[in-house]
Design an enzyme around this catalytic site. Structure first.
Site, PDB file in Angstrom:
ATOM      1  N   GLY A 151       0.818  -1.212   0.000  1.00  0.00           N
ATOM      2  CA  GLY A 151       0.000   0.000   0.000  1.00  0.00           C
ATOM      3  C   GLY A 151       0.850   1.259   0.000  1.00  0.00           C
TER       4      GLY A 151
ATOM      5  CG  LEU B 224      -0.507   5.504   7.662  1.00  0.00           C
ATOM      6  CD1 LEU B 224      -1.202   4.414   8.452  1.00  0.00           C
ATOM      7  CD2 LEU B 224       0.247   6.445   8.598  1.00  0.00           C
TER       8      LEU B 224
ATOM      9  CE1 TYR C  75      -9.415  -1.060   9.429  1.00  0.00           C
ATOM     10  CE2 TYR C  75     -10.076  -0.252  11.594  1.00  0.00           C
ATOM     11  CZ  TYR C  75      -9.158  -0.297  10.559  1.00  0.00           C
ATOM     12  OH  TYR C  75      -7.980   0.406  10.657  1.00  0.00           O
TER      13      TYR C  75
END
Length: 310
Positions: free
Chosen positions: A24, A29, A178
């Site tokens: 990612g 981040l 989540y």
């Protein structure tokens, strides 16, 4: 021990001899982590689902840091076939890997199934990273100060593992699942530490969480009130990605880090601030939970870890 409370990215040691994989890495981040490592001379492989976005990220970074050592490679963590293809290609091109940063994630989407039929958040946030780590472990074992950094969340403390309904077929809550995936990250990171230590492996398993940080995680996945709450109402309270990335950067680079440690922000409620050592939930370090999740993950991914001693 280094004073973590005053630690910033300027204190990252020289990284010129180290190779990183950051999942990612094209935004949020992951991009902040990549930028900080590049500034210290590291070689970063951006593992991204959208290669075009990855190349745009590289263009941004090389404008600031000409000569930066960067690669873009496609990785869809929600598709185990993509994870295997990524690992196979990396193994054919590079003899070793020093740091794997399991950073990518999705948050609170409507119930969706992965290519292999698993609930999307559990698949992308946990199973994909579990498989990737196992497939790259031998490259890491030959690395320079090798580490696996798994990014969880303070929300792991509110999570529970729905072993009897992992896909949410009977009951699905976007934030509940989540939280489950973030608890799975924490359980995995700790259990990996335990198994690496027992095997005498040189690889360290370290955990981190970013506190409350403004990224597209809060806006690209969630719908309804979750998106309004995190994407709008609470957005002014969030810290920037460069700040939120500090705990995972500390975990990946600080010389005094030990396997099994967990780092998060030092501010109130661990929402923001400089990195410090924080506590995992009791559920994350429970031996039976760790064994059960590990064996389940091996079965669902068909990946077995080959632990080797130093």
């Amino acid at each position: 021990m280094m004073k973590q409370q005053s630690w910033t990215a300027t204190r990252i040691p020289d990284q010129t001899k180290r190779m990183f994989v950051v999942t990612g890495a094209n935004s949020g981040l992951g991009l902040a982590t990549t930028r900080a490592i590049i500034r210290k001379g590291g070689h970063v492989i951006l593992a991204v689902r959208d290669e075009a976005k990855g190349h745009r990220a590289i263009a941004e970074i090389t404008t600031e840091q000409p000569g930066a050592r960067l690669e873009v490679r496609r990785l869809d963590l929600a598709d185990l076939d993509s994870v295997r293809a990524f690992a196979d290609r990396l193994r054919s091109d590079h003899p070793r890997l020093d740091v794997l940063v399991n950073n990518a994630g999705v948050m609170a989407p409507p119930r969706t199934l992965s290519a292999q039929g698993h609930e999307l958040q559990f698949a992308a946030n946990h199973l994909g990273h579990f498989a990737l780590t196992g497939l790259l472990l031998d490259l890491l074992a030959g690395g320079n100060d090798p580490r696996v950094v798994t990014v969880s969340s303070a929300n792991h403390r509110q999570g529970r593992l729905f072993f009897d309904d992992l896909s949410g077929e009977r009951k699905y809550s976007p934030m509940g699942f989540y939280n489950q995936s973030k608890l799975a990250n924490a359980v995995f990171g700790w259990e990996l530490h335990r198994r690496l230590t027992a095997a005498g492996s040189p690889v360290r398993s370290v955990l981190a969480h970013p506190g409350y940080t403004s990224t597209n995680l809060q806006t690209s996945g969630p719908v309804g009130m979750v998106k309004v709450l995190f994407g709008r109402i609470l957005a002014p309270l969030a810290q920037a990605p460069d700040q939120g990335a500090l705990p995972q950067l500390y975990a990946a680079t600080a010389p005094d880090v030990e396997s099994g440690q967990f780092f998060g922000p030092d501010g109130m409620g661990e929402l923001r601030g400089a990195p410090k050592r924080v506590q995992l939930a009791q559920a994350a370090t429970d031996a039976e939970t760790g064994r059960r999740l590990w064996e389940l993950s091996e079965r669902l991914t068909a990946v077995r870890f080959a632990f080797s001693a130093a």
